[in-house]
Design a protein around this motif. Structure first.
Motif, PDB file in Angstrom:
ATOM      1  N   PRO A  39      28.198  39.974  41.038  1.00 33.09           N
ATOM      2  CA  PRO A  39      27.841  40.767  39.845  1.00 33.09           C
ATOM      3  C   PRO A  39      28.493  42.142  39.851  1.00 33.09           C
ATOM      4  O   PRO A  39      28.443  42.863  40.857  1.00 33.09           O
ATOM      5  CB  PRO A  39      26.315  40.868  39.946  1.00 33.09           C
ATOM      6  CG  PRO A  39      25.911  39.649  40.700  1.00 33.09           C
ATOM      7  CD  PRO A  39      27.005  39.411  41.697  1.00 33.09           C
ATOM      8  N   GLY A  40      29.125  42.480  38.737  1.00 36.50           N
ATOM      9  CA  GLY A  40      29.730  43.793  38.583  1.00 36.50           C
ATOM     10  C   GLY A  40      31.035  43.993  39.332  1.00 36.50           C
ATOM     11  O   GLY A  40      31.569  45.104  39.357  1.00 36.50           O
ATOM     12  N   GLN A  41      31.552  42.935  39.928  1.00 38.02           N
ATOM     13  CA  GLN A  41      32.790  43.041  40.696  1.00 38.02           C
ATOM     14  C   GLN A  41      33.878  42.149  40.118  1.00 38.02           C
ATOM     15  O   GLN A  41      33.606  41.230  39.356  1.00 38.02           O
ATOM     16  CB  GLN A  41      32.542  42.658  42.165  1.00 38.02           C
ATOM     17  CG  GLN A  41      31.565  43.567  42.877  1.00 38.02           C
ATOM     18  CD  GLN A  41      31.423  43.213  44.349  1.00 38.02           C
ATOM     19  OE1 GLN A  41      32.265  42.515  44.932  1.00 38.02           O
ATOM     20  NE2 GLN A  41      30.368  43.708  44.982  1.00 38.02           N
ATOM     21  N   ALA A  42      35.121  42.433  40.516  1.00 37.93           N
ATOM     22  CA  ALA A  42      36.241  41.596  40.122  1.00 37.93           C
ATOM     23  C   ALA A  42      36.228  40.291  40.930  1.00 37.93           C
ATOM     24  O   ALA A  42      35.664  40.240  42.031  1.00 37.93           O
ATOM     25  CB  ALA A  42      37.556  42.330  40.357  1.00 37.93           C
ATOM     26  N   PRO A  43      36.829  39.247  40.410  1.00 33.82           N
ATOM     27  CA  PRO A  43      36.934  37.996  41.176  1.00 33.82           C
ATOM     28  C   PRO A  43      37.761  38.195  42.446  1.00 33.82           C
ATOM     29  O   PRO A  43      38.622  39.084  42.519  1.00 33.82           O
ATOM     30  CB  PRO A  43      37.638  37.046  40.205  1.00 33.82           C
ATOM     31  CG  PRO A  43      37.395  37.626  38.851  1.00 33.82           C
ATOM     32  CD  PRO A  43      37.366  39.102  39.049  1.00 33.82           C
ATOM     33  N   VAL A  44      37.480  37.335  43.420  1.00 31.39           N
ATOM     34  CA  VAL A  44      38.218  37.322  44.690  1.00 31.39           C
ATOM     35  C   VAL A  44      38.638  35.890  44.967  1.00 31.39           C
ATOM     36  O   VAL A  44      37.821  34.966  44.861  1.00 31.39           O
ATOM     37  CB  VAL A  44      37.341  37.851  45.839  1.00 31.39           C
ATOM     38  CG1 VAL A  44      38.025  37.627  47.188  1.00 31.39           C
ATOM     39  CG2 VAL A  44      37.005  39.315  45.641  1.00 31.39           C
ATOM     40  N   LEU A  45      39.893  35.703  45.343  1.00 35.16           N
ATOM     41  CA  LEU A  45      40.385  34.370  45.704  1.00 35.16           C
ATOM     42  C   LEU A  45      39.760  33.938  47.026  1.00 35.16           C
ATOM     43  O   LEU A  45      39.831  34.666  48.013  1.00 35.16           O
ATOM     44  CB  LEU A  45      41.907  34.410  45.842  1.00 35.16           C
ATOM     45  CG  LEU A  45      42.605  33.115  46.247  1.00 35.16           C
ATOM     46  CD1 LEU A  45      42.569  32.101  45.111  1.00 35.16           C
ATOM     47  CD2 LEU A  45      44.053  33.407  46.671  1.00 35.16           C
ATOM     48  N   VAL A  46      39.163  32.735  47.041  1.00 31.84           N
ATOM     49  CA  VAL A  46      38.569  32.234  48.288  1.00 31.84           C
ATOM     50  C   VAL A  46      39.279  30.991  48.809  1.00 31.84           C
ATOM     51  O   VAL A  46      39.232  30.702  50.011  1.00 31.84           O
ATOM     52  CB  VAL A  46      37.055  31.972  48.145  1.00 31.84           C
ATOM     53  CG1 VAL A  46      36.300  33.276  47.911  1.00 31.84           C
ATOM     54  CG2 VAL A  46      36.755  30.973  47.051  1.00 31.84           C
ATOM     55  N   ILE A  47      39.902  30.214  47.923  1.00 31.38           N
ATOM     56  CA  ILE A  47      40.657  29.024  48.315  1.00 31.38           C
ATOM     57  C   ILE A  47      41.860  28.900  47.374  1.00 31.38           C
ATOM     58  O   ILE A  47      41.711  29.022  46.154  1.00 31.38           O
ATOM     59  CB  ILE A  47      39.808  27.732  48.211  1.00 31.38           C
ATOM     60  CG1 ILE A  47      38.685  27.720  49.250  1.00 31.38           C
ATOM     61  CG2 ILE A  47      40.695  26.489  48.346  1.00 31.38           C
ATOM     62  CD1 ILE A  47      39.139  27.493  50.687  1.00 31.38           C
ATOM     63  N   SER A  48      43.030  28.657  47.948  1.00 30.14           N
ATOM     64  CA  SER A  48      44.209  28.354  47.135  1.00 30.14           C
ATOM     65  C   SER A  48      44.751  26.990  47.519  1.00 30.14           C
ATOM     66  O   SER A  48      44.496  26.500  48.632  1.00 30.14           O
ATOM     67  CB  SER A  48      45.291  29.425  47.322  1.00 30.14           C
ATOM     68  OG  SER A  48      45.768  29.437  48.651  1.00 30.14           O
ATOM     69  N   TYR A  49      45.489  26.385  46.620  1.00 26.21           N
ATOM     70  CA  TYR A  49      46.128  25.083  46.887  1.00 26.21           C
ATOM     71  C   TYR A  49      45.153  24.106  47.545  1.00 26.21           C
ATOM     72  O   TYR A  49      45.418  23.566  48.621  1.00 26.21           O
ATOM     73  CB  TYR A  49      47.394  25.277  47.696  1.00 26.21           C
ATOM     74  CG  TYR A  49      48.477  25.921  46.863  1.00 26.21           C
ATOM     75  CD1 TYR A  49      48.733  27.281  46.970  1.00 26.21           C
ATOM     76  CD2 TYR A  49      49.191  25.186  45.924  1.00 26.21           C
ATOM     77  CE1 TYR A  49      49.693  27.888  46.157  1.00 26.21           C
ATOM     78  CE2 TYR A  49      50.146  25.779  45.105  1.00 26.21           C
ATOM     79  CZ  TYR A  49      50.384  27.130  45.236  1.00 26.21           C
ATOM     80  OH  TYR A  49      51.330  27.727  44.426  1.00 26.21           O
ATOM     81  N   ASP A  50      44.038  23.927  46.879  1.00 23.50           N
ATOM     82  CA  ASP A  50      43.001  22.940  47.232  1.00 23.50           C
ATOM     83  C   ASP A  50      42.167  23.333  48.459  1.00 23.50           C
ATOM     84  O   ASP A  50      40.945  23.143  48.452  1.00 23.50           O
ATOM     85  CB  ASP A  50      43.612  21.559  47.525  1.00 23.50           C
ATOM     86  CG  ASP A  50      44.307  20.951  46.326  1.00 23.50           C
ATOM     87  OD1 ASP A  50      45.132  20.044  46.535  1.00 23.50           O
ATOM     88  OD2 ASP A  50      44.050  21.383  45.188  1.00 23.50           O
ATOM     89  N   SER A  51      42.837  23.824  49.528  1.00 19.80           N
ATOM     90  CA  SER A  51      42.089  23.984  50.778  1.00 19.80           C
ATOM     91  C   SER A  51      42.564  25.130  51.663  1.00 19.80           C
ATOM     92  O   SER A  51      42.090  25.254  52.789  1.00 19.80           O
ATOM     93  CB  SER A  51      42.155  22.673  51.585  1.00 19.80           C
ATOM     94  OG  SER A  51      43.507  22.346  51.862  1.00 19.80           O
TER      95      SER A  51
END
Lengths: 108, 119
Positions: A39-51
């Motif tokens: 909440p109130g924050q920008a998105p963060v990448l947690v997984i790329s290219y499936d895994s």
């Protein structure tokens, strides 16, 4: 255009495993990326290219993709994992980036 | 450290225009495709537009095509989004995002700038 379908909400108890799905037509042939947004924050990448996990993302986060469903799995869920999670693909036919509708993860 | 800092948002009347900017630092800006993604209040993420590292290739969501223009100045490490003919449903936080080395996903995001369209 390509459509990604996510459940609006997933609930899990602390210490258990959360699985968040992302459905799409033959999504297994696409590369799927996952983002976490608190909440109130920008998105963060947690997984790329499936895994693939970016540096700084705990090993508790993993991904898989096959058939018509991609899945983000969070093991040993903690209260701090509570957030909205979005899947995303590149629609090669239109060159558009496409997001799923998002899933709110609630830690009970 | 890779950083993206958006600016230019504000309150604008229906039909008005704004120019959003995103100042980039900490990476080779000209080598990376960039995106604008927006989020309406209480809603999910919506991809808006993308531009190649050179600036020669651009793409737009159907909802903004013909009204929004993405551009970049690689000499200034800055990304832009010109938003025209604004409507109430354009009200959102606008994020700029850097694409990964092999492109098509967003590995770094700015904190966003808010656009509010009012009649």
């Amino acid at each position: 255009s390509y459509v990604l379908t996510q459940p609006p909400s997933v609930s899990v108890a602390p210490g258990k495993t959360a699985r968040i799905t992302c459905g799409g037509n033959n999504i297994g042939s696409e590369s799927v990326h996952w983002y976490r947004q608190k909440p109130g924050q920008a998105p963060v990448l947690v997984i790329s290219y499936d895994s693939d996990r970016p540096s700084g993302i705990p090993e508790r986060f993993s991904g898989s993709n096959s058939g018509n469903t991609a899945t983000l799995t969070i093991s040993r869920v903690e209260a701090g994992d509570e957030a909205d999670y979005y899947c995303q693909v590149w629609d090669t036919s239109s060159d558009h980036r496409v997001f799923g509708g998002g899933t709110k993860l609630t830690v009970l | 450290e890779v950083q993206l800092l958006e600016s230019g948002g504000g309150l604008v009347q229906t039909g008005g225009s704004l120019r959003l900017s995103c100042a980039a630092s900490g990476f080779t800006f000209s080598s990376c495709a960039m995106d604008w993604v927006r989020q309406a209040p209480g809603k999910g993420l919506e991809w808006v537009s993308a531009i190649s590292g050179s600036g020669h290739s651009t793409h737009y969501a159907d909802s903004v095509k013909g009204r929004f223009t993405i551009s970049r100045d690689n000499s200034k490490n800055t990304l832009y989004l010109q938003v025209n003919s604004l409507r109430a449903d354009d009200t959102a936080v606008y994020y700029c995002a850097k694409e990964g080395a092999v492109s098509y996903y967003m590995d770094v995001w700015g904190k966003g700038t808010t656009v509010t369209v009012s009649s």
